[in-house]
Design an enzyme around this catalytic site. Structure first.
Site, PDB file in Angstrom:
ATOM      1  N   THR A  27       0.830  -1.398   0.043  1.00 28.27           N
ATOM      2  CA  THR A  27      -0.120  -0.146  -0.248  1.00 28.27           C
ATOM      3  C   THR A  27       0.891   1.260  -0.109  1.00 28.27           C
ATOM      4  O   THR A  27       0.584   2.144  -0.599  1.00 28.27           O
ATOM      5  CB  THR A  27      -1.066  -0.011   1.196  1.00 28.27           C
ATOM      6  OG1 THR A  27       0.077  -0.296   2.385  1.00 28.27           O
ATOM      7  CG2 THR A  27      -2.133  -0.913   1.214  1.00 28.27           C
ATOM      8  N   ASP A 105       1.860  -8.823  -6.624  1.00 27.18           N
ATOM      9  CA  ASP A 105       2.076  -7.633  -7.455  1.00 27.18           C
ATOM     10  C   ASP A 105       3.845  -7.892  -7.902  1.00 27.18           C
ATOM     11  O   ASP A 105       4.265  -7.157  -8.887  1.00 27.18           O
ATOM     12  CB  ASP A 105       2.046  -6.210  -6.529  1.00 27.18           C
ATOM     13  CG  ASP A 105       2.695  -6.430  -5.207  1.00 27.18           C
ATOM     14  OD1 ASP A 105       3.833  -6.732  -5.114  1.00 27.18           O
ATOM     15  OD2 ASP A 105       2.057  -5.919  -4.268  1.00 27.18           O
ATOM     16  N   HIS A 120       0.342 -16.529  -3.292  1.00 22.33           N
ATOM     17  CA  HIS A 120      -0.771 -16.334  -4.055  1.00 22.33           C
ATOM     18  C   HIS A 120      -0.591 -16.310  -5.598  1.00 22.33           C
ATOM     19  O   HIS A 120      -1.441 -16.063  -6.179  1.00 22.33           O
ATOM     20  CB  HIS A 120      -1.765 -15.440  -3.415  1.00 22.33           C
ATOM     21  CG  HIS A 120      -2.252 -15.594  -2.140  1.00 22.33           C
ATOM     22  ND1 HIS A 120      -2.577 -14.591  -1.218  1.00 22.33           N
ATOM     23  CD2 HIS A 120      -2.220 -16.656  -1.272  1.00 22.33           C
ATOM     24  CE1 HIS A 120      -2.874 -15.277  -0.096  1.00 22.33           C
ATOM     25  NE2 HIS A 120      -2.834 -16.698   0.066  1.00 22.33           N
ATOM     26  N   ASN A 213       2.688  -4.194  11.717  1.00 24.68           N
ATOM     27  CA  ASN A 213       1.324  -3.766  11.028  1.00 24.68           C
ATOM     28  C   ASN A 213       0.719  -2.845  11.850  1.00 24.68           C
ATOM     29  O   ASN A 213       0.747  -2.556  13.227  1.00 24.68           O
ATOM     30  CB  ASN A 213       0.599  -5.087  11.303  1.00 24.68           C
ATOM     31  CG  ASN A 213      -0.562  -5.256  10.346  1.00 24.68           C
ATOM     32  OD1 ASN A 213      -0.445  -5.138   8.986  1.00 24.68           O
ATOM     33  ND2 ASN A 213      -2.061  -5.269  10.900  1.00 24.68           N
TER      34      ASN A 213
END
Length: 242
Positions: A27, A105, A120, A213
């Protein structure tokens, strides 16, 4: 400040470091968190559009939705951030570091990391389901429905779709059992089986566990160190200890 000093010392001494990353690692490069309340995964139909069954039934329609959901045509604008570079720098210093990423990504590789397990899959490539020839992101952008140049088969994306197994799961778990330190960065630890990794590392392996986090995960009890920071802030805090 003491936590930063202790973690800096731990990373200096560690022989094998494993890093689990989630959406928060990307992000800061401007990539939206697809699983956030307003993210693209909030659309009730997304799970269907990104399923193995939908690809098998309607591959042309699948590619239309796949490109829209992941904004493929603008993906080149995203670049590795300070967090990606920090992990690559650790590797350049001679550390045995493996990244287990839930992100698709490819920014860890673009940032210079060599040992990355894409749990993934990746948006950066696709392959022919018949001859297995690989194609890059630009090829997917250039072709509305990308097909193999040799076989003319519609390409299979290298992202793990709903209904697929995680092909890299066993490799990831094997690495966990070898690690001295597990750093978890930018993930809410809500998706199984990855959510079990901190418990494996701490309870079964005895590794030092570190969480970075912004939001609490509900798994703080599985971590020796908890940093409620953005990844860039954490990296800056560590850098100031040098």
């Amino acid at each position: 400040m003491q936590q930063f000093e202790e973690v800096h010392s731990i990373l200096e001494k560690a022989k094998k470091i494993t890093v689990l990353t989630g959406a928060g690692a990307s992000t800061e490069s401007g990539i939206p968190d697809f699983r956030s309340a307003n993210g693209l995964y909030a659309d009730a139909n997304v799970e269907m559009y990104l399923s193995r069954g939908y690809y098998n039934r309607s591959p042309k329609e699948f590619w239309k939705h796949y490109k829209e959901i992941f904004q493929i045509n603008t993906f080149h604008q995203y670049k590795p951030n300070r967090g990606h570079r920090f992990l690559a720098e650790l590797e350049e210093q001679g550390k045995d570091i493996t990244i287990l990423t839930q992100n698709i990504d490819g920014l860890h590789q673009l940032g210079g990391s060599k040992h990355v397990i894409d749990l993934h899959g990746t948006l950066q490539t696709a392959h022919c389901p018949k001859c297995k020839a690989g194609y890059d992101l630009q090829y997917m952008i250039d072709h509305e429905v990308p097909r193999c140049e040799k076989c003319n088969f519609i390409l299979n994306p290298d992202v793990v779709l709903y209904g697929d197994t995680l092909p890299q799961y066993q490799n990831a778990v094997k690495r966990l059992y070898e690690t001295d330190v597990l750093i978890v960065m930018g993930t809410s630890l809500k998706v199984q089986p990855v959510a079990s990794f901190p418990q494996i590392a701490k309870r079964e392996v005895g590794a030092t566990t570190i969480l970075v986090n912004e939001e609490l995960t509900g798994q703080e009890y599985n971590f020796d160190y908890v940093f409620q920071n953005k990844i860039g802030e954490f990296v800056e805090g560590l850098s100031s200890r040098k």
